[in-house]
Design an enzyme around this catalytic site. Sequence first.
Site, PDB file in Angstrom:
ATOM      1  CG  MET A 267      28.308 -65.651 -36.257  1.00  0.00           C
ATOM      2  SD  MET A 267      28.866 -63.952 -36.400  1.00  0.00           S
ATOM      3  CE  MET A 267      30.316 -64.224 -37.402  1.00  0.00           C
TER       4      MET A 267
ATOM      5  N   GLY B 171      16.763 -60.974 -36.301  1.00  0.00           N
ATOM      6  CA  GLY B 171      17.564 -61.796 -37.207  1.00  0.00           C
ATOM      7  C   GLY B 171      16.767 -62.934 -37.808  1.00  0.00           C
TER       8      GLY B 171
ATOM      9  CG  HIS C  64      23.693 -60.008 -31.043  1.00  0.00           C
ATOM     10  ND1 HIS C  64      24.617 -60.872 -30.482  1.00  0.00           N
ATOM     11  CD2 HIS C  64      22.482 -60.499 -30.705  1.00  0.00           C
ATOM     12  CE1 HIS C  64      23.974 -61.833 -29.835  1.00  0.00           C
ATOM     13  NE2 HIS C  64      22.678 -61.634 -29.955  1.00  0.00           N
TER      14      HIS C  64
ATOM     15  CB  SER D 165      24.856 -65.995 -27.322  1.00  0.00           C
ATOM     16  OG  SER D 165      24.507 -64.766 -27.902  1.00  0.00           O
TER      17      SER D 165
ATOM     18  CE  LYS E 263      21.267 -69.238 -34.887  1.00  0.00           C
ATOM     19  NZ  LYS E 263      20.840 -68.961 -33.565  1.00  0.00           N
ATOM     20  CG  ASP E 264      16.547 -66.579 -33.365  1.00  0.00           C
ATOM     21  OD1 ASP E 264      16.615 -67.592 -32.674  1.00  0.00           O
ATOM     22  OD2 ASP E 264      17.477 -65.748 -33.438  1.00  0.00           O
TER      23      ASP E 264
HETATM   24  P1  AMP Z   1      19.563 -63.257 -29.084  1.00  0.00           P
HETATM   25  O1  AMP Z   1      20.498 -62.408 -28.284  1.00  0.00           O
HETATM   26  O2  AMP Z   1      20.118 -64.602 -29.421  1.00  0.00           O
HETATM   27  O3  AMP Z   1      18.178 -63.291 -28.491  1.00  0.00           O
HETATM   28  O4  AMP Z   1      19.420 -62.537 -30.488  1.00  0.00           O
HETATM   29  C1  AMP Z   1      19.040 -61.183 -30.571  1.00  0.00           C
HETATM   30  C2  AMP Z   1      18.712 -60.861 -32.001  1.00  0.00           C
HETATM   31  O5  AMP Z   1      19.858 -61.105 -32.816  1.00  0.00           O
HETATM   32  C3  AMP Z   1      17.577 -61.728 -32.568  1.00  0.00           C
HETATM   33  O6  AMP Z   1      16.758 -60.936 -33.413  1.00  0.00           O
HETATM   34  C4  AMP Z   1      18.326 -62.777 -33.337  1.00  0.00           C
HETATM   35  O7  AMP Z   1      17.580 -63.346 -34.399  1.00  0.00           O
HETATM   36  C5  AMP Z   1      19.485 -61.960 -33.882  1.00  0.00           C
HETATM   37  N1  AMP Z   1      20.592 -62.862 -34.233  1.00  0.00           N
HETATM   38  C6  AMP Z   1      21.148 -63.831 -33.477  1.00  0.00           C
HETATM   39  N2  AMP Z   1      22.098 -64.494 -34.166  1.00  0.00           N
HETATM   40  C7  AMP Z   1      22.131 -63.944 -35.396  1.00  0.00           C
HETATM   41  C8  AMP Z   1      22.889 -64.192 -36.576  1.00  0.00           C
HETATM   42  N3  AMP Z   1      23.799 -65.152 -36.635  1.00  0.00           N
HETATM   43  N4  AMP Z   1      22.653 -63.412 -37.663  1.00  0.00           N
HETATM   44  C9  AMP Z   1      21.720 -62.426 -37.625  1.00  0.00           C
HETATM   45  N5  AMP Z   1      20.967 -62.139 -36.543  1.00  0.00           N
HETATM   46  C10 AMP Z   1      21.166 -62.887 -35.451  1.00  0.00           C
END
Ligand code: AMP
Length: 284
Positions: free
Chosen positions: A185, A148, A37, A187, A150-151
Amino acid sequence: MKIIHTIKQMRIWHEEERLKGKRIAFVPTMGYLHEGHLSLVQVAKQDNDSVVMSIFVNPLQFGPSEDYGAYPRDIKRDTQLAEEAGVAALFLPEVLEMYPYYPQLTTIEVQEVSEVLCGASRPGHFTGVTTIVAKLFNIVRPDTAYFGQKDYQQVRVIKQMVQDLNMPLEIISVPIKREKDGLAMSSRNTYLSEEERKEAICLSEALCICRDNHDKGEKNAENLIRYMVQRINKEPSAVIDYIEICDAETLKPLSYVQRQAVVALAVKIGRTRLIDNIIIGGRA
Ligand code: AMP
């Protein structure tokens, strides 16, 4: 750092920043922040004057048997991390603020790219994502929003929504942040037991195996996938949800890798569903 709980306050803050001529970046999250994040914030700060981060665990994107209630939350720690990272405004709406009527009557659905991969295993998930992201875009009104890689599918779906609905902002995709051993990474990594955490390395290792085989000349998707399945099935708690090699743009499955492709997988380690991906056959 300004902490904002209501849509009205968010709009006022936006107007004030605009009057000062500020360029506004937006990083939407569900909180329980980690370095992934925070890397979005770092990239966002490079090209913008003010970064808004939102933390909102969006019920609309969770299925009935998924982990909405259990999703990790720690607003105190997140607030500190966001402040240290240089976030200018932290938007923390309650569910009732975002959804005074639930479920709301209007949703946004992107066809095709949201129907495969995670969209196939999590029906309704991307409708929940696009609907909340569109609402947040209308409230925060950023110049640029950061997501990210990641998604991977999520970014692809959001870019399609922005293009199709002429939303006046740019979407930037930021590379995946990984732990030292390669685990992406997330959550949700916090759900893993010590033993499961060791097993979870099989996702990124399988992707590396795929890239190595591809680089050595194997272009047949079925063969590339077979080696990944073998690696993952070595772990006693691992259950594959999907492993697919898709066109990086259309997300349609490929039989042969002749152009840029995304190798995407979702694997359950015990009760925890993890996702990861890499790009092969071209520039990431
Ligand atoms: P989330 O809180 O999981 O919904 O993620 C919020 C944002 O952070 C989204 O755009 C995710 O793709 C990004 N994100 C989550 N994990 C990672 C990671 N390991 N590397 C880069 N971005 C990430």
